[in-house]
Design a protein around this motif. Sequence first.
Motif, mmCIF file in Angstrom:
data_model
loop_
_atom_site.group_PDB
_atom_site.id
_atom_site.type_symbol
_atom_site.label_atom_id
_atom_site.label_comp_id
_atom_site.label_asym_id
_atom_site.label_seq_id
_atom_site.Cartn_x
_atom_site.Cartn_y
_atom_site.Cartn_z
ATOM 1 N N ALA A 193 -25.016 30.715 -23.599
ATOM 2 C CA ALA A 193 -24.035 30.550 -24.664
ATOM 3 C C ALA A 193 -24.693 30.360 -26.024
ATOM 4 N N PHE A 194 -25.806 29.645 -26.063
ATOM 5 C CA PHE A 194 -26.400 29.294 -27.345
ATOM 6 C C PHE A 194 -27.649 30.114 -27.682
ATOM 7 N N LEU A 195 -28.112 30.943 -26.733
ATOM 8 C CA LEU A 195 -29.226 31.837 -27.013
ATOM 9 C C LEU A 195 -28.913 33.186 -26.373
ATOM 10 N N PRO A 196 -27.973 33.959 -26.904
ATOM 11 C CA PRO A 196 -27.554 35.219 -26.301
ATOM 12 C C PRO A 196 -28.662 36.254 -26.319
ATOM 13 N N ALA A 197 -28.515 37.237 -25.442
ATOM 14 C CA ALA A 197 -29.554 38.254 -25.281
ATOM 15 C C ALA A 197 -29.743 39.102 -26.532
ATOM 16 N N GLU A 198 -28.701 39.224 -27.373
ATOM 17 C CA GLU A 198 -28.813 40.056 -28.568
ATOM 18 C C GLU A 198 -29.871 39.549 -29.543
ATOM 19 N N ARG A 199 -30.169 38.246 -29.481
ATOM 20 C CA ARG A 199 -31.173 37.693 -30.387
ATOM 21 C C ARG A 199 -32.596 38.039 -29.959
ATOM 22 N N LEU A 200 -32.747 38.450 -28.705
ATOM 23 C CA LEU A 200 -34.086 38.707 -28.199
ATOM 24 C C LEU A 200 -34.770 39.826 -28.974
ATOM 25 N N ARG A 201 -34.037 40.882 -29.281
ATOM 26 C CA ARG A 201 -34.635 42.024 -29.958
ATOM 27 C C ARG A 201 -35.214 41.631 -31.303
ATOM 28 N N ARG A 202 -34.557 40.742 -32.031
ATOM 29 C CA ARG A 202 -35.035 40.328 -33.346
ATOM 30 C C ARG A 202 -36.232 39.389 -33.249
ATOM 31 N N LEU A 203 -36.414 38.763 -32.092
ATOM 32 C CA LEU A 203 -37.516 37.826 -31.924
ATOM 33 C C LEU A 203 -38.779 38.489 -31.389
ATOM 34 N N LEU A 204 -38.654 39.713 -30.890
ATOM 35 C CA LEU A 204 -39.806 40.369 -30.264
ATOM 36 C C LEU A 204 -40.769 40.907 -31.311
ATOM 37 N N PRO A 205 -42.072 40.814 -31.065
ATOM 38 C CA PRO A 205 -43.043 41.477 -31.953
ATOM 39 C C PRO A 205 -42.830 42.988 -31.931
ATOM 40 N N ARG A 206 -43.229 43.635 -32.997
ATOM 41 C CA ARG A 206 -43.039 45.084 -33.082
ATOM 42 C C ARG A 206 -43.972 45.845 -32.159
ATOM 43 N N HIS A 207 -45.185 45.340 -31.965
ATOM 44 C CA HIS A 207 -46.142 46.026 -31.104
ATOM 45 C C HIS A 207 -45.758 45.800 -29.638
ATOM 46 N N PRO A 208 -45.543 46.869 -28.858
ATOM 47 C CA PRO A 208 -45.107 46.701 -27.472
ATOM 48 C C PRO A 208 -46.062 45.878 -26.619
ATOM 49 N N GLY A 209 -47.382 46.029 -26.857
ATOM 50 C CA GLY A 209 -48.333 45.274 -26.066
ATOM 51 C C GLY A 209 -48.171 43.776 -26.215
ATOM 52 N N LEU A 210 -47.788 43.330 -27.411
ATOM 53 C CA LEU A 210 -47.530 41.907 -27.639
ATOM 54 C C LEU A 210 -46.114 41.530 -27.245
ATOM 55 N N ALA A 211 -45.181 42.466 -27.374
ATOM 56 C CA ALA A 211 -43.780 42.170 -27.057
ATOM 57 C C ALA A 211 -43.562 42.001 -25.565
ATOM 58 N N ILE A 212 -44.388 42.621 -24.737
ATOM 59 C CA ILE A 212 -44.192 42.553 -23.286
ATOM 60 C C ILE A 212 -44.326 41.118 -22.758
ATOM 61 N N PRO A 213 -45.414 40.383 -23.045
ATOM 62 C CA PRO A 213 -45.467 38.996 -22.558
ATOM 63 C C PRO A 213 -44.406 38.107 -23.188
ATOM 64 N N VAL A 214 -44.028 38.369 -24.448
ATOM 65 C CA VAL A 214 -42.948 37.581 -25.070
ATOM 66 C C VAL A 214 -41.633 37.820 -24.335
ATOM 67 N N ALA A 215 -41.348 39.076 -23.991
ATOM 68 C CA ALA A 215 -40.128 39.385 -23.243
ATOM 69 C C ALA A 215 -40.174 38.754 -21.854
ATOM 70 N N GLY A 216 -41.372 38.715 -21.251
ATOM 71 C CA GLY A 216 -41.489 38.061 -19.962
ATOM 72 C C GLY A 216 -41.166 36.580 -20.039
ATOM 73 N N LEU A 217 -41.709 35.907 -21.045
ATOM 74 C CA LEU A 217 -41.406 34.485 -21.221
ATOM 75 C C LEU A 217 -39.939 34.264 -21.561
ATOM 76 N N ALA A 218 -39.325 35.236 -22.262
ATOM 77 C CA ALA A 218 -37.912 35.106 -22.598
ATOM 78 C C ALA A 218 -37.036 35.115 -21.355
ATOM 79 N N GLY A 219 -37.583 35.601 -20.227
ATOM 80 C CA GLY A 219 -36.814 35.560 -18.991
ATOM 81 C C GLY A 219 -36.455 34.151 -18.580
#
Length: 311
Positions: free
Chosen positions: A52-78
């Motif tokens: 409710a307070f951290l919806p999935a739509e915010r994830l895209r704005r929080l991810l680094p632009r470089h995919p190699g760095l965004a992958i572990p961030v997305a994993g932790l976001a799980g």
Amino acid sequence: MVLLVALLAQSYLVDLFDVAALRTGSTVFVAVVVQALPFLVLGVLLSGAIMAFLPAERLRRLLPRHPGLAIPVAGLAGAALPGCECASVPVARRLMQNQVAPAVALAFLLASPAINPVVLVTAVAFPGRPEMVLARFGGSLTTAVVTGWLWQRFGRVEWIAERALSRLSGPVGGSRWRVFTETARHDLVEAGGFLVIGGLASAVLNVVVPQTWLGTLGGNLALGVLVMAVLAVVLALCSEADAFVAASLSAIPLVPRLVFLVVGPAVDLKLIALQAGTFGRQFALRFAPLTFLVAIGCAVAVGLPLLGSGR
């Protein structure tokens, strides 16, 4: 009517079901469900609050632009955006439609059902072994990140069906409290049902599988790892219930049971079917074997230093 028939035929039913195997199975089933349910409720309440307070739509704005760095961030976001295996597939699809790199979305898909609060509170299944929680978290997160990096390096966009990448209109939202209550209700009903299935599977395995078989697996680490990995794929248990099934197989060492817990949320029969329907058959035929091998390797690599070869 069922209750009335049971009362009238009580003496007959007692004689019919007074079997040692049924008594053992029913005891295991009730113990698993009663032990797990309070922690499951706690987990789904936390899940609803985070959703409710951290919806999935915010994830895209929080991810680094470089995919190699965004992958572990997305994993932790799980861990911050919990959901079961089935729920993570449409979320990953929505991330792809929001221009998130496929490898990043897939890392989230693998991490979300494996390291979220609902799953981690199942540590109660292993009393006195807190290292199992750390091992499951590390093995599952490593699986998500390594698979994401491999897909980023070798995966191709054309393997993913066009319908999974085309943009769709977003879902209509509601108040935060409505999101909280609906998410908690949905997760409790769904996870509770899978908990019952997991309890039944645990009871059946304890009764049907001969102890000599379990002793054989306990004496051969490699065979135990392989069998438990295949069992995780075939049983297709929800990640909220699989820990109690693994905990009931006490004759098997901890590392093979960790493999069961890491492989299950990453790849099983229902997930393969769902991924094929969402991302296409070409995707599923490549992603499922890759995830299976990476999950086994990461679980063993994390489990051996933390758990050793004991039970």
